[in-house]
Design a protein around this motif. Structure first.
Motif, PDB file in Angstrom:
ATOM      1  N   ALA A   7       0.682  -1.216  -0.094  1.00 30.20           N
ATOM      2  CA  ALA A   7       0.140  -0.065   0.083  1.00 30.20           C
ATOM      3  C   ALA A   7       0.897   1.228   0.044  1.00 30.20           C
ATOM      4  O   ALA A   7       0.525   2.285  -0.606  1.00 30.20           O
ATOM      5  CB  ALA A   7      -0.948  -0.071   1.154  1.00 30.20           C
ATOM      6  N   GLN A   8       2.113   1.179   0.873  1.00 29.80           N
ATOM      7  CA  GLN A   8       2.745   2.545   0.815  1.00 29.80           C
ATOM      8  C   GLN A   8       3.449   2.583  -0.595  1.00 29.80           C
ATOM      9  O   GLN A   8       3.554   3.630  -1.098  1.00 29.80           O
ATOM     10  CB  GLN A   8       4.050   2.061   1.817  1.00 29.80           C
ATOM     11  N   TRP A   9       3.798   1.677  -1.133  1.00 26.76           N
ATOM     12  CA  TRP A   9       4.423   1.515  -2.507  1.00 26.76           C
ATOM     13  C   TRP A   9       3.431   2.129  -3.508  1.00 26.76           C
ATOM     14  O   TRP A   9       3.894   2.780  -4.566  1.00 26.76           O
ATOM     15  CB  TRP A   9       5.010   0.558  -2.953  1.00 26.76           C
ATOM     16  N   MET A  10       2.091   1.697  -3.532  1.00 21.64           N
ATOM     17  CA  MET A  10       1.299   2.038  -4.376  1.00 21.64           C
ATOM     18  C   MET A  10       0.627   3.221  -4.285  1.00 21.64           C
ATOM     19  O   MET A  10       0.717   4.070  -5.369  1.00 21.64           O
ATOM     20  CB  MET A  10      -0.107   1.162  -4.137  1.00 21.64           C
ATOM     21  N   ALA A  11       1.098   4.156  -3.098  1.00 19.92           N
ATOM     22  CA  ALA A  11       0.634   5.425  -2.815  1.00 19.92           C
ATOM     23  C   ALA A  11       1.758   6.064  -3.566  1.00 19.92           C
ATOM     24  O   ALA A  11       1.462   7.224  -3.949  1.00 19.92           O
ATOM     25  CB  ALA A  11       0.409   5.991  -1.631  1.00 19.92           C
ATOM     26  N   ARG A  12       3.088   5.662  -3.337  1.00 14.48           N
ATOM     27  CA  ARG A  12       4.004   6.371  -3.914  1.00 14.48           C
ATOM     28  C   ARG A  12       4.011   6.571  -5.302  1.00 14.48           C
ATOM     29  O   ARG A  12       4.665   7.320  -6.055  1.00 14.48           O
ATOM     30  CB  ARG A  12       5.232   5.814  -3.428  1.00 14.48           C
TER      31      ARG A  12
ATOM     32  N   LEU B 269      14.583   6.600 -10.875  1.00  8.82           N
ATOM     33  CA  LEU B 269      15.822   7.190 -10.827  1.00  8.82           C
ATOM     34  C   LEU B 269      15.822   8.740 -10.511  1.00  8.82           C
ATOM     35  O   LEU B 269      16.698   8.807  -9.435  1.00  8.82           O
ATOM     36  CB  LEU B 269      16.249   7.120 -12.494  1.00  8.82           C
ATOM     37  N   ASN B 270      14.805   9.326 -10.753  1.00  5.73           N
ATOM     38  CA  ASN B 270      14.739  10.657 -10.162  1.00  5.73           C
ATOM     39  C   ASN B 270      14.624  10.949  -8.667  1.00  5.73           C
ATOM     40  O   ASN B 270      14.847  11.653  -8.077  1.00  5.73           O
ATOM     41  CB  ASN B 270      13.314  11.578 -10.912  1.00  5.73           C
ATOM     42  N   ARG B 271      14.083   9.769  -7.873  1.00  2.00           N
ATOM     43  CA  ARG B 271      13.867   9.548  -6.636  1.00  2.00           C
ATOM     44  C   ARG B 271      15.079   8.929  -5.919  1.00  2.00           C
ATOM     45  O   ARG B 271      15.314   8.668  -4.636  1.00  2.00           O
ATOM     46  CB  ARG B 271      12.839   8.826  -6.278  1.00  2.00           C
ATOM     47  N   GLY B 272      16.246   8.623  -6.885  1.00  2.00           N
ATOM     48  CA  GLY B 272      17.647   8.195  -6.267  1.00  2.00           C
ATOM     49  C   GLY B 272      17.375   6.680  -6.132  1.00  2.00           C
ATOM     50  O   GLY B 272      18.097   6.221  -5.226  1.00  2.00           O
ATOM     51  N   LEU B 273      16.325   5.859  -6.720  1.00  2.00           N
ATOM     52  CA  LEU B 273      16.294   4.609  -6.294  1.00  2.00           C
ATOM     53  C   LEU B 273      16.863   3.381  -7.324  1.00  2.00           C
ATOM     54  O   LEU B 273      16.746   4.016  -8.512  1.00  2.00           O
ATOM     55  CB  LEU B 273      14.897   4.228  -6.083  1.00  2.00           C
ATOM     56  N   SER B 274      17.522   2.728  -6.811  1.00  2.00           N
ATOM     57  CA  SER B 274      18.048   1.704  -7.893  1.00  2.00           C
ATOM     58  C   SER B 274      17.265   0.596  -7.956  1.00  2.00           C
ATOM     59  O   SER B 274      16.666   0.244  -7.127  1.00  2.00           O
ATOM     60  CB  SER B 274      19.750   1.237  -7.360  1.00  2.00           C
TER      61      SER B 274
ATOM     62  N   ALA C 228       8.472  -4.201   9.422  1.00  2.00           N
ATOM     63  CA  ALA C 228       7.387  -4.833  10.028  1.00  2.00           C
ATOM     64  C   ALA C 228       7.792  -6.325   9.987  1.00  2.00           C
ATOM     65  O   ALA C 228       7.789  -7.078  11.227  1.00  2.00           O
ATOM     66  CB  ALA C 228       5.833  -4.925   9.544  1.00  2.00           C
ATOM     67  N   LEU C 229       8.554  -6.798   9.320  1.00  2.00           N
ATOM     68  CA  LEU C 229       9.218  -8.080   9.041  1.00  2.00           C
ATOM     69  C   LEU C 229      10.770  -8.190   9.495  1.00  2.00           C
ATOM     70  O   LEU C 229      11.375  -8.941   9.586  1.00  2.00           O
ATOM     71  CB  LEU C 229       9.124  -8.690   7.898  1.00  2.00           C
ATOM     72  N   GLN C 230      11.306  -6.821   9.605  1.00  2.00           N
ATOM     73  CA  GLN C 230      12.546  -6.827   9.882  1.00  2.00           C
ATOM     74  C   GLN C 230      13.627  -7.428   9.086  1.00  2.00           C
ATOM     75  O   GLN C 230      14.759  -7.953   9.482  1.00  2.00           O
ATOM     76  CB  GLN C 230      12.706  -7.231  11.369  1.00  2.00           C
ATOM     77  N   GLU C 231      13.349  -7.418   7.974  1.00  2.00           N
ATOM     78  CA  GLU C 231      13.945  -7.828   6.541  1.00  2.00           C
ATOM     79  C   GLU C 231      13.604  -7.027   5.363  1.00  2.00           C
ATOM     80  O   GLU C 231      12.691  -6.055   5.443  1.00  2.00           O
ATOM     81  CB  GLU C 231      13.767  -9.457   6.500  1.00  2.00           C
ATOM     82  N   ARG C 232      14.504  -7.413   4.333  1.00  2.00           N
ATOM     83  CA  ARG C 232      14.133  -6.803   2.935  1.00  2.00           C
ATOM     84  C   ARG C 232      13.373  -7.738   2.038  1.00  2.00           C
ATOM     85  O   ARG C 232      13.538  -8.802   2.396  1.00  2.00           O
ATOM     86  CB  ARG C 232      15.494  -6.403   2.447  1.00  2.00           C
ATOM     87  N   VAL C 233      12.651  -7.276   1.334  1.00  2.00           N
ATOM     88  CA  VAL C 233      11.916  -7.837   0.458  1.00  2.00           C
ATOM     89  C   VAL C 233      11.970  -7.462  -1.217  1.00  2.00           C
ATOM     90  O   VAL C 233      12.341  -6.314  -1.339  1.00  2.00           O
ATOM     91  CB  VAL C 233      10.178  -7.762   0.761  1.00  2.00           C
ATOM     92  N   THR C 234      11.672  -8.199  -1.844  1.00  2.00           N
ATOM     93  CA  THR C 234      11.762  -7.687  -3.220  1.00  2.00           C
ATOM     94  C   THR C 234      10.248  -7.464  -3.905  1.00  2.00           C
ATOM     95  O   THR C 234       9.327  -7.672  -3.806  1.00  2.00           O
ATOM     96  CB  THR C 234      12.115  -8.843  -4.093  1.00  2.00           C
TER      97      THR C 234
ATOM     98  N   VAL D  29      13.628  -3.706  -1.010  1.00  2.00           N
ATOM     99  CA  VAL D  29      13.061  -2.571  -0.220  1.00  2.00           C
ATOM    100  C   VAL D  29      13.027  -2.891   1.360  1.00  2.00           C
ATOM    101  O   VAL D  29      12.881  -4.220   1.473  1.00  2.00           O
ATOM    102  CB  VAL D  29      11.595  -2.120  -0.697  1.00  2.00           C
ATOM    103  N   PRO D  30      13.274  -2.316   2.160  1.00  2.00           N
ATOM    104  CA  PRO D  30      13.177  -2.737   3.492  1.00  2.00           C
ATOM    105  C   PRO D  30      11.669  -2.830   4.005  1.00  2.00           C
ATOM    106  O   PRO D  30      10.707  -2.026   3.549  1.00  2.00           O
ATOM    107  CB  PRO D  30      13.585  -1.680   4.546  1.00  2.00           C
ATOM    108  N   CYS D  31      11.384  -3.861   4.789  1.00  2.00           N
ATOM    109  CA  CYS D  31      10.045  -4.084   5.356  1.00  2.00           C
ATOM    110  C   CYS D  31      10.105  -4.131   7.029  1.00  2.00           C
ATOM    111  O   CYS D  31      10.492  -5.185   7.418  1.00  2.00           O
ATOM    112  CB  CYS D  31       9.340  -5.382   4.908  1.00  2.00           C
TER     113      CYS D  31
END
Length: 176
Positions: free
Chosen positions: A56-61, A101-106, A131-137, A127-129
């Motif tokens: 949901a956070q990424w969908m808003a972004r 790229l404009n947001r500095g994301l690789s 709530a799970l204390q880990e990164r997800v794809t 990306v970091p998650c």
């Protein structure tokens, strides 16, 4: 892994021929839900919620690209090992790449199959998650704006294969 890819891998791993009778997608999904209920009932609901909230956070972004959540996170079969799959419906196929790229994301670029067997770009972000204390794809499939027509058609069970941010928020509200 989506059901089609999972079935193809099973055929290969079991040494079967392509003409082997395979279970339908509904049967595979039922078996996955049964497995989750037996082996992951204590952890999967919280993991699913964490992934849906991150989606949901990424969908808003990425709202300008009309994102729709699909895959295991949408269907409710995701665990902490699942990728988040968003489909972006773009007027210009490079616009999402430029925005990231404009947001500095690789990100990495892969190719995936879309409707009618055509190849489309998929942007992969690590990306970091929290709530799970880990990164997800996070997998962003880039589709044409015209592909949005019919995107919300329900399947044989009356379920859709994807949903927009409003539909995802309803799922989150109903599970609260």
């Amino acid at each position: 892994m989506d059901w089609g890819a999972a079935k193809q891998r099973a055929v290969r791993d079991l040494g079967l021929t392509r003409s082997a009778a395979l279970p339908g997608n509904d049967e595979v999904e039922d078996a996955v839900r049964e497995h989750i209920a037996i082996f992951h009932a204590d952890t999967q609901p919280a993991e699913l919620r964490a992934l849906r909230e991150l989606a949901a956070q990424w969908m808003a972004r990425l709202a300008e690209f009309r994102p729709h959540l699909t895959g295991a996170v949408w269907r409710g079969t995701a665990t902490r090992l699942s990728n988040i799959h968003l489909q972006l419906y773009c007027d210009d196929s490079k616009a999402a790449e430029i925005a990231l790229l404009n947001r500095g994301l690789s990100f990495d670029i892969a190719e995936t199959r879309a409707g009618r067997g055509r190849s489309v770009d998929m942007l992969l972000l690590d990306v970091p998650c929290p709530a799970l204390q880990e990164r997800v794809t996070l997998c962003l499939t880039i589709l044409d704006f015209d592909d949005l027509r019919g995107a919300l058609k329900p399947d044989a069970r009356g379920l859709t294969e994807r949903g927009d941010l409003t539909a995802l928020q309803q799922l989150l509200d109903n599970d609260a």
